[in-house]
Enzyme design. Structure first.
Site, PDB file in Angstrom:
ATOM      1  N   ARG A  57       0.827  -1.217   0.000  1.00 47.85           N
ATOM      2  CA  ARG A  57       0.000   0.000   0.000  1.00 47.85           C
ATOM      3  C   ARG A  57       0.855   1.259   0.000  1.00 47.85           C
ATOM      4  O   ARG A  57       0.431   2.313  -0.468  1.00 47.85           O
ATOM      5  CB  ARG A  57      -0.977  -0.030   1.178  1.00 47.85           C
ATOM      6  CG  ARG A  57      -2.166  -0.936   0.883  1.00 47.85           C
ATOM      7  CD  ARG A  57      -2.929  -1.302   2.119  1.00 47.85           C
ATOM      8  NE  ARG A  57      -2.323  -2.445   2.777  1.00 47.85           N
ATOM      9  CZ  ARG A  57      -2.649  -2.884   3.967  1.00 47.85           C
ATOM     10  NH1 ARG A  57      -3.567  -2.260   4.660  1.00 47.85           N
ATOM     11  NH2 ARG A  57      -2.046  -3.940   4.472  1.00 47.85           N
ATOM     12  N   GLU A  94       3.929  -9.750  14.414  1.00 46.60           N
ATOM     13  CA  GLU A  94       3.254 -10.193  15.630  1.00 46.60           C
ATOM     14  C   GLU A  94       3.506 -11.689  15.865  1.00 46.60           C
ATOM     15  O   GLU A  94       3.784 -12.120  16.971  1.00 46.60           O
ATOM     16  CB  GLU A  94       1.759  -9.900  15.496  1.00 46.60           C
ATOM     17  CG  GLU A  94       1.086  -9.824  16.833  1.00 46.60           C
ATOM     18  CD  GLU A  94      -0.345  -9.353  16.705  1.00 46.60           C
ATOM     19  OE1 GLU A  94      -0.728  -8.874  15.622  1.00 46.60           O
ATOM     20  OE2 GLU A  94      -1.071  -9.486  17.708  1.00 46.60           O
TER      21      GLU A  94
HETATM   22  P1  AMP Z   1       3.730  -2.625  12.182  1.00 51.09           P
HETATM   23  O1  AMP Z   1       4.995  -3.216  11.629  1.00 51.09           O
HETATM   24  O2  AMP Z   1       3.210  -3.355  13.390  1.00 51.09           O
HETATM   25  O3  AMP Z   1       3.837  -1.136  12.417  1.00 51.09           O
HETATM   26  O4  AMP Z   1       2.599  -2.869  11.087  1.00 51.09           O
HETATM   27  C1  AMP Z   1       2.481  -2.031   9.990  1.00 51.09           C
HETATM   28  C2  AMP Z   1       2.150  -2.784   8.728  1.00 51.09           C
HETATM   29  O5  AMP Z   1       1.110  -3.726   8.917  1.00 51.09           O
HETATM   30  C3  AMP Z   1       1.664  -1.817   7.678  1.00 51.09           C
HETATM   31  O6  AMP Z   1       2.265  -2.149   6.430  1.00 51.09           O
HETATM   32  C4  AMP Z   1       0.153  -1.981   7.662  1.00 51.09           C
HETATM   33  O7  AMP Z   1      -0.326  -1.950   6.357  1.00 51.09           O
HETATM   34  C5  AMP Z   1      -0.120  -3.318   8.330  1.00 51.09           C
HETATM   35  N1  AMP Z   1      -1.107  -3.229   9.437  1.00 51.09           N
HETATM   36  C6  AMP Z   1      -0.866  -3.423  10.757  1.00 51.09           C
HETATM   37  N2  AMP Z   1      -1.982  -3.282  11.507  1.00 51.09           N
HETATM   38  C7  AMP Z   1      -2.978  -2.963  10.642  1.00 51.09           C
HETATM   39  C8  AMP Z   1      -4.384  -2.655  10.801  1.00 51.09           C
HETATM   40  N3  AMP Z   1      -4.994  -2.644  12.011  1.00 51.09           N
HETATM   41  N4  AMP Z   1      -5.091  -2.349   9.695  1.00 51.09           N
HETATM   42  C9  AMP Z   1      -4.490  -2.339   8.467  1.00 51.09           C
HETATM   43  N5  AMP Z   1      -3.193  -2.617   8.248  1.00 51.09           N
HETATM   44  C10 AMP Z   1      -2.419  -2.932   9.320  1.00 51.09           C
END
Ligand code: AMP
Length: 174
Positions: A57, A94
């Site tokens: 995205r 996660e």
């Molecule tokens: P993080 O590495 O935990 O910051 O996760 C960010 C990545 O995961 C991004 O590329 C987001 O597109 C996706 N992502 C994580 N949580 C969500 C959510 N609640 N809704 C949509 N995309 C998410």
């Protein structure tokens, strides 16, 4: 209002996650233009050479922001997708780990770069992307997102790395 154009899908891809779906924002001409403007305008005089977008995205938003800034666009991709010589980094999700890559010649030393993705949650993905850019000698001017989930602490993690965070909207919780 930009926030109202983002659709929330409860329990996707698994129970307890509120998935913030930006396809509804992207499909709305006014909202897409507003988001790209708001992401780009603060950097219009910052001498940005490249906009780096995180698969997938971040490509949609990053490409549009790069065009607006008259900067180049650099894709940061899942391992194995880039055809030339790459630098690779592992990062935690996660559950489990993943790897992302950038072309070794994608940015020049000391080149000013902004990083773009749709959303920051725990910050693991953006932290890894910043490490890749810095390993090539880029100066990461800011990390920019449409959505911040501040309760997950990712934006603060990025600020602790010395990179300002610019997010357009925030949602409580996961
Ligand atoms: P993080 O590495 O935990 O910051 O996760 C960010 C990545 O995961 C991004 O590329 C987001 O597109 C996706 N992502 C994580 N949580 C969500 C959510 N609640 N809704 C949509 N995309 C998410």
């Amino acid at each position: 209002m930009l926030k109202n154009t983002i659709r929330t899908i409860p329990d996707y891809p698994k129970a307890g996650i509120q998935f913030r779906d930006i396809t509804t924002l992207l499909g709305n001409a006014e909202a897409f233009a507003a988001a790209v403007d708001q992401l780009a305008v603060p950097y219009s005089r910052a001498g940005i050479g490249k906009v780096a977008g995180i698969e997938a995205r971040g490509f949609i938003l990053g490409g549009a922001v790069a065009r607006q800034l008259r900067a180049g666009f650099v894709p940061i991709r899942k391992k194995g997708k880039l055809p030339h010589d790459t630098v690779c980094i592992g990062y935690s999700l996660e559950y489990g780990t993943d790897e992302m890559e950038i072309h070794r010649d994608a940015v020049a030393a000391d080149e000013k770069v902004i990083l773009i993705d749709d959303l920051i949650a725990t910050g693991g993905t953006a932290t890894a992307a910043i490490s890749l850019l810095r390993s090539l000698g880029a100066e990461v001017i800011a990390a920019c997102f449409v959505i911040d989930l501040p309760d997950l602490g990712g934006a603060n993690k990025i600020r602790e790395l010395g990179v300002p965070v610019h997010a357009l909207v925030a949602f409580d919780g996961h």
